[in-house]
Motif scaffolding. Structure first.
Motif, short mmCIF file in Angstrom:
data_model
loop_
_atom_site.label_atom_id
_atom_site.label_comp_id
_atom_site.label_asym_id
_atom_site.label_seq_id
_atom_site.Cartn_x
_atom_site.Cartn_y
_atom_site.Cartn_z
N LEU A 160 8.71 90.58 50.86
CA LEU A 160 7.30 90.59 50.46
C LEU A 160 6.42 89.64 51.25
N ILE A 161 7.00 88.88 52.16
CA ILE A 161 6.18 87.95 52.94
C ILE A 161 5.16 88.70 53.79
N GLN A 162 5.45 89.94 54.13
CA GLN A 162 4.50 90.75 54.92
C GLN A 162 3.19 90.99 54.17
N TYR A 163 3.23 90.88 52.85
CA TYR A 163 2.02 91.07 52.04
C TYR A 163 1.37 89.74 51.65
N GLY A 164 1.92 88.66 52.14
CA GLY A 164 1.39 87.35 51.77
C GLY A 164 1.84 86.90 50.40
N ILE A 165 2.84 87.57 49.83
CA ILE A 165 3.35 87.21 48.51
C ILE A 165 4.49 86.21 48.66
N ARG A 166 4.42 85.12 47.91
CA ARG A 166 5.48 84.12 47.92
C ARG A 166 6.37 84.29 46.68
N VAL A 167 7.68 84.18 46.87
CA VAL A 167 8.63 84.30 45.76
C VAL A 167 9.56 83.09 45.79
N ASN A 168 9.60 82.36 44.70
CA ASN A 168 10.46 81.19 44.57
C ASN A 168 11.08 81.15 43.17
N SER A 169 12.03 80.28 42.99
CA SER A 169 12.63 80.10 41.67
C SER A 169 12.90 78.63 41.40
N ILE A 170 13.02 78.32 40.12
CA ILE A 170 13.43 77.00 39.65
C ILE A 170 14.88 77.11 39.17
N ALA A 171 15.69 76.11 39.49
CA ALA A 171 17.07 76.06 39.00
C ALA A 171 17.24 74.77 38.20
N PRO A 172 16.90 74.82 36.92
CA PRO A 172 16.97 73.59 36.12
C PRO A 172 18.39 73.26 35.67
N GLY A 173 18.57 71.98 35.35
CA GLY A 173 19.80 71.56 34.69
C GLY A 173 19.64 71.79 33.20
N PHE A 174 20.25 70.96 32.39
CA PHE A 174 20.16 71.13 30.94
C PHE A 174 18.85 70.50 30.44
N ILE A 175 17.99 71.34 29.90
CA ILE A 175 16.67 70.91 29.46
C ILE A 175 16.66 70.66 27.95
N ASP A 176 16.01 69.59 27.56
CA ASP A 176 15.86 69.25 26.15
C ASP A 176 14.80 70.15 25.53
N LYS A 177 15.19 70.97 24.56
CA LYS A 177 14.26 71.89 23.91
C LYS A 177 13.68 71.31 22.63
N GLU A 178 14.15 70.14 22.24
CA GLU A 178 13.71 69.56 20.97
C GLU A 178 12.78 68.37 21.16
N ASN A 179 12.42 68.08 22.41
CA ASN A 179 11.54 66.95 22.71
C ASN A 179 12.09 65.61 22.20
N ASN A 180 13.41 65.45 22.31
CA ASN A 180 14.01 64.17 21.94
C ASN A 180 13.75 63.14 23.03
N PRO A 181 13.70 61.86 22.67
CA PRO A 181 13.47 60.83 23.69
C PRO A 181 14.55 60.87 24.76
N ASN A 182 14.16 60.77 26.00
CA ASN A 182 15.10 60.77 27.12
C ASN A 182 14.41 60.09 28.29
N SER A 183 15.15 59.24 28.97
CA SER A 183 14.55 58.49 30.06
C SER A 183 14.13 59.39 31.22
N GLY A 184 14.84 60.51 31.39
CA GLY A 184 14.53 61.39 32.51
C GLY A 184 14.91 60.80 33.85
N MET A 185 15.67 59.72 33.85
CA MET A 185 16.07 59.09 35.11
C MET A 185 17.25 59.84 35.71
N PRO A 186 17.30 59.97 37.05
CA PRO A 186 18.43 60.64 37.68
C PRO A 186 19.77 60.04 37.27
#
Length: 229
Positions: A160-186
């Motif tokens: 699709l690059i010929q049409y100027g369309i960009r396609v990307n994805s995110i590959a997340p690790g384990f995401i907190d769905k409950e909004n619990n406290p987390n430092s978010g540090m690597p």
């Protein structure tokens, strides 16, 4: 930007919708679940309820979004789920097919259904794969579906690059769905808040030089292939 977001659930999908709405984007939500109704009311935006695996229903929703928003600049597919830690020997074939379809076919459907509109706007599409620490702590169907998104991202970006369309994805690790406290540090043990994923999406929406990439947001747990949990 006018953005169509598919696969709205109480976790990552909602966080993305709230973040983009707060930034002033025009958003249209789509999901088969009831949560999308409450969220659309809270954010004062339009929505459609449909099964994203059903191409015809999704196409109707995309067309409606285009007309309501007055154009379409980006589509984001957060659809996924079917995560479990069942071993291969106890994993059912139907479960495999369901997980594969829900994670992979939905990504193809949303790009196919929005293609003419993305050509018009020279827009962008973002999917969701998964980081290695998720793959290796999951099941065959989930891994197959997320793996399909990875390679479709490469293929679709190339096509699709010929049409100027960009396609990307995110590959997340384990995401907190409950909004619990987390430092978010690597390297921190546990689930991560969605902030890093939101930052990656914002970058992909606005950086015209990025296409065909699968951006890992895994807190470093991919390095030693630990689960992080």
């Amino acid at each position: 930007m006018n953005i169509f977001i598919a696969g709205i659930g109480p976790g990552m999908g909602s966080a993305i919708a709230v973040n983009l709405k707060n930034q002033g984007h025009n958003i249209f939500l789509c999901s088969r679940g009831e949560h999308v109704i409450k969220l659309a009311e809270e954010l004062k935006c339009n929505y459609a309820r449909c099964d994203i695996k059903d191409y015809n229903s999704l196409e109707i929703a995309i067309n409606r979004a285009y007309n309501v928003l007055g154009g379409l600049d980006a589509v984001i597919n957060v659809s996924g789920n079917y995560f479990s830690q069942e071993p291969v020997e106890s994993y059912d074939v139907k479960e495999f097919v369901d997980a594969l379809e829900n994670n992979a076919i939905t990504f193809f459907n949303i790009i196919k259904a929005s293609l003419n509109y993305l050509k018009e706007s020279r827009g962008t599409a973002i999917g969701f794969s998964a980081a290695e620490n998720v793959y290796l702590n999951s099941n065959p169907g989930y891994a197959a579906g997320k793996g399909a998104v990875y390679f479709m991202t490469k293929y679709l970006a190339h096509s699709l690059i010929q049409y100027g369309i960009r396609v990307n994805s995110i590959a997340p690790g384990f995401i907190d769905k409950e909004n619990n406290p987390n430092s978010g540090m690597p390297g921190a043990i546990g689930r991560y808040p969605p902030d890093g994923v939101l930052d990656a999406i914002n970058m992909l929406l606005h950086n015209n030089m990025i296409t065909g990439e699968v951006i890992r947001v895994a807190g470093g747990h991919d390095i030693d292939v630990g689960s992080g949990l």
